[in-house]
Design a protein around this motif. Sequence first.
Motif, PDB file in Angstrom:
ATOM      1  N   SER A  69      87.489-106.803   0.822  1.00  0.00           N
ATOM      2  CA  SER A  69      86.303-106.698   1.662  1.00  0.00           C
ATOM      3  C   SER A  69      85.294-105.816   0.936  1.00  0.00           C
ATOM      4  O   SER A  69      85.617-104.679   0.570  1.00  0.00           O
ATOM      5  CB  SER A  69      86.648-106.092   3.023  1.00  0.00           C
ATOM      6  OG  SER A  69      85.530-106.108   3.884  1.00  0.00           O
TER       7      SER A  69
ATOM      8  N   GLU B   6      76.234 -96.258   1.077  1.00  0.00           N
ATOM      9  CA  GLU B   6      75.292 -95.829   2.109  1.00  0.00           C
ATOM     10  C   GLU B   6      74.595 -94.526   1.732  1.00  0.00           C
ATOM     11  O   GLU B   6      73.602 -94.163   2.353  1.00  0.00           O
ATOM     12  CB  GLU B   6      76.019 -95.655   3.448  1.00  0.00           C
ATOM     13  CG  GLU B   6      76.452 -96.958   4.110  1.00  0.00           C
ATOM     14  CD  GLU B   6      75.293 -97.724   4.714  1.00  0.00           C
ATOM     15  OE1 GLU B   6      74.152 -97.210   4.706  1.00  0.00           O
ATOM     16  OE2 GLU B   6      75.529 -98.847   5.186  1.00  0.00           O
TER      17      GLU B   6
ATOM     18  N   ARG C 164      77.918 -92.756   7.657  1.00  0.00           N
ATOM     19  CA  ARG C 164      77.673 -94.202   7.661  1.00  0.00           C
ATOM     20  C   ARG C 164      78.684 -94.927   6.774  1.00  0.00           C
ATOM     21  O   ARG C 164      79.154 -96.009   7.101  1.00  0.00           O
ATOM     22  CB  ARG C 164      76.242 -94.488   7.191  1.00  0.00           C
ATOM     23  CG  ARG C 164      75.166 -94.123   8.201  1.00  0.00           C
ATOM     24  CD  ARG C 164      73.782 -94.474   7.672  1.00  0.00           C
ATOM     25  NE  ARG C 164      72.752 -94.343   8.683  1.00  0.00           N
ATOM     26  CZ  ARG C 164      72.065 -93.234   8.910  1.00  0.00           C
ATOM     27  NH1 ARG C 164      72.313 -92.147   8.190  1.00  0.00           N
ATOM     28  NH2 ARG C 164      71.140 -93.187   9.858  1.00  0.00           N
TER      29      ARG C 164
ATOM     30  N   ALA D 116      82.047 -95.166   8.470  1.00  0.00           N
ATOM     31  CA  ALA D 116      82.016 -96.195   9.509  1.00  0.00           C
ATOM     32  C   ALA D 116      82.181 -97.586   8.893  1.00  0.00           C
ATOM     33  O   ALA D 116      82.846 -98.456   9.470  1.00  0.00           O
ATOM     34  CB  ALA D 116      80.713 -96.114  10.292  1.00  0.00           C
ATOM     35  N   ARG D 117      81.582 -97.798   7.724  1.00  0.00           N
ATOM     36  CA  ARG D 117      81.750 -99.069   7.021  1.00  0.00           C
ATOM     37  C   ARG D 117      83.217 -99.300   6.669  1.00  0.00           C
ATOM     38  O   ARG D 117      83.740-100.404   6.791  1.00  0.00           O
ATOM     39  CB  ARG D 117      80.926 -99.063   5.736  1.00  0.00           C
ATOM     40  CG  ARG D 117      79.434 -99.116   5.925  1.00  0.00           C
ATOM     41  CD  ARG D 117      78.969-100.526   6.078  1.00  0.00           C
ATOM     42  NE  ARG D 117      77.521-100.628   5.928  1.00  0.00           N
ATOM     43  CZ  ARG D 117      76.849-101.765   6.034  1.00  0.00           C
ATOM     44  NH1 ARG D 117      77.488-102.881   6.281  1.00  0.00           N
ATOM     45  NH2 ARG D 117      75.544-101.777   5.897  1.00  0.00           N
TER      46      ARG D 117
ATOM     47  N   ARG E 298      85.928 -98.046   8.123  1.00  0.00           N
ATOM     48  CA  ARG E 298      86.714 -98.347   9.329  1.00  0.00           C
ATOM     49  C   ARG E 298      86.475 -99.768   9.811  1.00  0.00           C
ATOM     50  O   ARG E 298      87.409-100.459  10.244  1.00  0.00           O
ATOM     51  CB  ARG E 298      86.376 -97.346  10.439  1.00  0.00           C
ATOM     52  CG  ARG E 298      86.883 -95.937  10.171  1.00  0.00           C
ATOM     53  CD  ARG E 298      86.634 -95.027  11.359  1.00  0.00           C
ATOM     54  NE  ARG E 298      87.272 -93.723  11.182  1.00  0.00           N
ATOM     55  CZ  ARG E 298      86.663 -92.657  10.669  1.00  0.00           C
ATOM     56  NH1 ARG E 298      85.378 -92.739  10.292  1.00  0.00           N
ATOM     57  NH2 ARG E 298      87.302 -91.516  10.533  1.00  0.00           N
ATOM     58  N   ALA E 299      85.233-100.244   9.719  1.00  0.00           N
ATOM     59  CA  ALA E 299      84.917-101.599  10.179  1.00  0.00           C
ATOM     60  C   ALA E 299      85.567-102.658   9.304  1.00  0.00           C
ATOM     61  O   ALA E 299      85.803-103.784   9.759  1.00  0.00           O
ATOM     62  CB  ALA E 299      83.403-101.790  10.203  1.00  0.00           C
ATOM     63  N   ALA E 300      85.863-102.322   8.042  1.00  0.00           N
ATOM     64  CA  ALA E 300      86.422-103.303   7.113  1.00  0.00           C
ATOM     65  C   ALA E 300      87.938-103.398   7.193  1.00  0.00           C
ATOM     66  O   ALA E 300      88.531-104.295   6.589  1.00  0.00           O
ATOM     67  CB  ALA E 300      86.017-102.949   5.680  1.00  0.00           C
TER      68      ALA E 300
ATOM     69  N   GLY F  98      93.016-103.560  12.541  1.00  0.00           N
ATOM     70  CA  GLY F  98      93.629-102.584  13.426  1.00  0.00           C
ATOM     71  C   GLY F  98      95.079-102.318  13.090  1.00  0.00           C
ATOM     72  O   GLY F  98      95.718-103.047  12.332  1.00  0.00           O
TER      73      GLY F  98
ATOM     74  N   ASP G 143      72.837-108.187   8.239  1.00  0.00           N
ATOM     75  CA  ASP G 143      73.179-107.199   7.215  1.00  0.00           C
ATOM     76  C   ASP G 143      73.880-107.896   6.067  1.00  0.00           C
ATOM     77  O   ASP G 143      75.010-108.347   6.216  1.00  0.00           O
ATOM     78  CB  ASP G 143      74.087-106.124   7.820  1.00  0.00           C
ATOM     79  CG  ASP G 143      74.430-105.032   6.832  1.00  0.00           C
ATOM     80  OD1 ASP G 143      73.987-105.126   5.671  1.00  0.00           O
ATOM     81  OD2 ASP G 143      75.134-104.096   7.216  1.00  0.00           O
TER      82      ASP G 143
ATOM     83  N   GLY H 192      77.701-106.780   4.298  1.00  0.00           N
ATOM     84  CA  GLY H 192      79.062-106.962   4.767  1.00  0.00           C
ATOM     85  C   GLY H 192      79.605-108.348   4.525  1.00  0.00           C
ATOM     86  O   GLY H 192      80.643-108.706   5.066  1.00  0.00           O
TER      87      GLY H 192
ATOM     88  N   HIS I 243      85.511-111.168   2.475  1.00  0.00           N
ATOM     89  CA  HIS I 243      86.508-110.861   3.501  1.00  0.00           C
ATOM     90  C   HIS I 243      87.667-111.843   3.437  1.00  0.00           C
ATOM     91  O   HIS I 243      87.494-113.054   3.390  1.00  0.00           O
ATOM     92  CB  HIS I 243      85.871-110.923   4.904  1.00  0.00           C
ATOM     93  CG  HIS I 243      84.862-109.833   5.136  1.00  0.00           C
ATOM     94  ND1 HIS I 243      85.221-108.548   5.408  1.00  0.00           N
ATOM     95  CD2 HIS I 243      83.516-109.848   5.100  1.00  0.00           C
ATOM     96  CE1 HIS I 243      84.146-107.814   5.582  1.00  0.00           C
ATOM     97  NE2 HIS I 243      83.088-108.584   5.386  1.00  0.00           N
TER      98      HIS I 243
END
Length: 306
Positions: A75, A80, A85, A88-89, A91-93, A96, A296, A299, A303
Amino acid sequence: MAATAVYIGRFQPPHHAHLATMQGALEHFGQLVILPGSANMARSIRNPWSASERAGLIRAALRETGLPVHRVSFSPLPDEFDAARWAARVRAAVPGGPVALVGFEKDASSAYLRWFPEWTVHPAPVWPGLNATDLRAAYFQGGRVEDVPRGVAGFLEAFRRTPAYVRLQAEWRAVQDARAALPAAPLHEERWVQVEGSHVWLSTRHGPIGQGLWELPGRVLPPGQEPMPGGELFAHPSRALVAPTTAHVWRGAAPDGVARPVPLATALQRPRRFHEDHHVILRRLLGPDLPPGASDPNGAGLHRTP
């Protein structure tokens, strides 16, 4: 639930220590997520190869050594120039569930290992004296690049025959010359973000550093010259190629008027067309004023690629 290993790096280029770290992660965890960093940055002597190129090189290296590529996903991770920021990127990638962050603290660039207290840290092997910075230095000075997988070595040799390598070699020389000429004084630059209607005003760089890339209109000030008061500050130590430089950014037209309108939607979708962090600055200053539907681009692209 088994933890997922997460390995963050720029891999510019991937070398044997990177591969050993991936092998160790795959021996301990069922899945490995690799986040190739600086995915939004233009080609430069710091980031010569795109996220997709680096992911391809890593896949090939894993196959060379018989490692299970099907347990590895990628990914892209954009820069940033802001810790919160960027975290956060990350964690989003990551999917869970339990996460083990792979790495070791070698210097200030590894401080991010402490930014995710909810994750465990899995130590990576230490390879003294092997780092991508030195490999790039040898490469752009025309020397051999060792301590890289066979496929990476072949790619680097082929890349030498491209116009991109010629441009980056010239950039390497220009950056070294610029650094040698700098006095021990803080550097500042002044930039302007002018957006009118559906267009943003940009300049095109013509010198060897960042040649052909878009930049926000303005200039780097001579060493020791103080900028105008005010403006928003961008001072991340890694934002500039030559030396740490604080950008002072204002909204409105640049005083010299040397810029041309570019469709804002086009500019926002092409982060790798921009010099240094200028695309990040543009997005940051637009903030809630981003045009409706502006997606955006940072991102997309890699993936879950086996």
